[in-house]
Design an enzyme around this catalytic site. Sequence first.
Site, PDB file in Angstrom:
ATOM      1  CG  HIS A 153     -41.326 -64.564 109.447  1.00 55.45           C
ATOM      2  ND1 HIS A 153     -42.611 -64.446 109.934  1.00 55.45           N
ATOM      3  CD2 HIS A 153     -40.768 -63.336 109.578  1.00 55.45           C
ATOM      4  CE1 HIS A 153     -42.821 -63.190 110.330  1.00 55.45           C
ATOM      5  NE2 HIS A 153     -41.704 -62.501 110.129  1.00 55.45           N
ATOM      6  CD  GLU A 154     -37.153 -62.396 108.888  1.00 52.85           C
ATOM      7  OE1 GLU A 154     -37.391 -61.385 108.194  1.00 52.85           O
ATOM      8  OE2 GLU A 154     -37.461 -62.478 110.086  1.00 52.85           O
ATOM      9  CG  HIS A 174     -40.523 -59.627 106.097  1.00 52.81           C
ATOM     10  ND1 HIS A 174     -41.532 -58.715 106.281  1.00 52.81           N
ATOM     11  CD2 HIS A 174     -40.333 -60.214 107.321  1.00 52.81           C
ATOM     12  CE1 HIS A 174     -41.939 -58.740 107.542  1.00 52.81           C
ATOM     13  NE2 HIS A 174     -41.231 -59.643 108.188  1.00 52.81           N
ATOM     14  CD  GLU A 217     -43.615 -58.320 110.669  1.00 52.85           C
ATOM     15  OE1 GLU A 217     -43.700 -59.565 110.570  1.00 52.85           O
ATOM     16  OE2 GLU A 217     -42.531 -57.748 110.828  1.00 52.85           O
TER      17      GLU A 217
END
Length: 500
Positions: free
Chosen positions: A268-269, A272, A298
Amino acid sequence: MVSISAYKQLEKCFGQLQALREASGVLHWDAATMMPKSSASAAARGEQIAALDELCHNILNSNRTSDLLDDAENQNNLNNWQTANLREMRHLWTHSSAVSGNLVAALSIASTKCEVKWRSARTESDYEGIKPFLSEVLKLIKESAIAKSEVLGCSPYEALMDQYTPGLRQTTINPIFSDLEEFLPDFLNAVLEKQALVKLPIIPRGPFPLSQQRSIGHSLMETLGFNFNQGRLDISLHPFSGGTPDDLRITTRYNENDFMTGLMGILHETGHALYEKNLPKEWRRQPVGEARGMDIHESQSLLIEMQVCRSKEFLSYAIPLIKKTFNKEGPEWEVNNFYQIYTAVKPGTIRVDADEVTYPAHIILRYNIERALIEEKMTLNDLPNAWNDGMAELLGLRPLNHENGCMQDIHWFDGAWGYFPSYSLGAMAAAQFFESAVKSDSNILPAIRHGNFEPLYIWLIENIYKFGSLYETPELIKRATGKQLDPTIFKRHLTRRYLS
């Protein structure tokens, strides 16, 4: 010539501002990962960050900056990037000029103290211990929100949302959340009924040594395109992505008995970080070169985590690598078993561990509560019970403690009020972006099966990354997908993945 000069001076000014903000971000990262845990360390760090915040505020709110903005806006021969840059500069100035430097410094200090206290209070489920710190943050947040709302011509809560998702108003988000609240209960029941008819997946048993978990994380980050010569992976209480496009800082948290939670946090990160890395270099440290709001940010992390890394294509590539690292064999390590695990729907109390179907309920709960607190329809004394009652109403669960309840997220304790709607908007945008990408290039999914993300990134660069904040959010989404944000696409994605 005067107006052109004014614009160029603004570029220099905002370049300096962004460099100072980057320095502040690294201090935040250090506080979450490396800084000693003493109250003295926290106090010193709070003063350092507050000094930078106040300096940025004073530069942005000087008479000189105001005059330069006025002069530059009268210039009629700026190109489209410069015009958009000026628009973003004015947006930042509007938020900043609405509040005093003293309030900015006070909020920065209070947020740092509260966030540091939260780290220990959360593990002890000590809501009464954190409440005085949170009360000070909330008081200052309200002051800031009221001041900004008067300038922006919106409600105080909308002024907070506007900081993270420019232009977002309750007239947009309320119908979307109402639609999800109507759709989710029956859909969730249908998914749970379908799951009950099939054999449960086999959950791999640990322990899974942290060194091996880190090894897998590093390997998959590199596969996704993360460059460790320009970035790091560390541990923090709450996973996050920070740093700068040339110095990316990712954190996660590990569980020796469950490697999947830490790994999905990493993926997930990384989403980003890849967005930050690929923003337009020629506009680095200019507002127009920054990410286009936290809803789009997001969307990029959720596109990687939820759309890509929970797909059979990605798992077909990743599971053999994971098996080899842990030296494991057995039916629980088959791709289909992992796909069943990663698409299992089970209501839970922890937002960051939630599946796609129940995740919107977590956001709706936080949205309702923080809005009520800002509008003074609720007090911090009411918060724990309101949280538990809301969780019971939305998902039929009651947290066993505050650690898994109202204290689980860092956002409120760190001063990030109005952020949560970005998550659900991002999830919807992620589904819409990925659907368009796969339709436009049939090579994307087969390439992912072999650990090749180049076709996907070509689409993302050409349709999202390279534009930074050139376009406002509705136009960016429409240019990339042919239509503005459409919640039916997200619902179609959920239906296809969980009921087909």
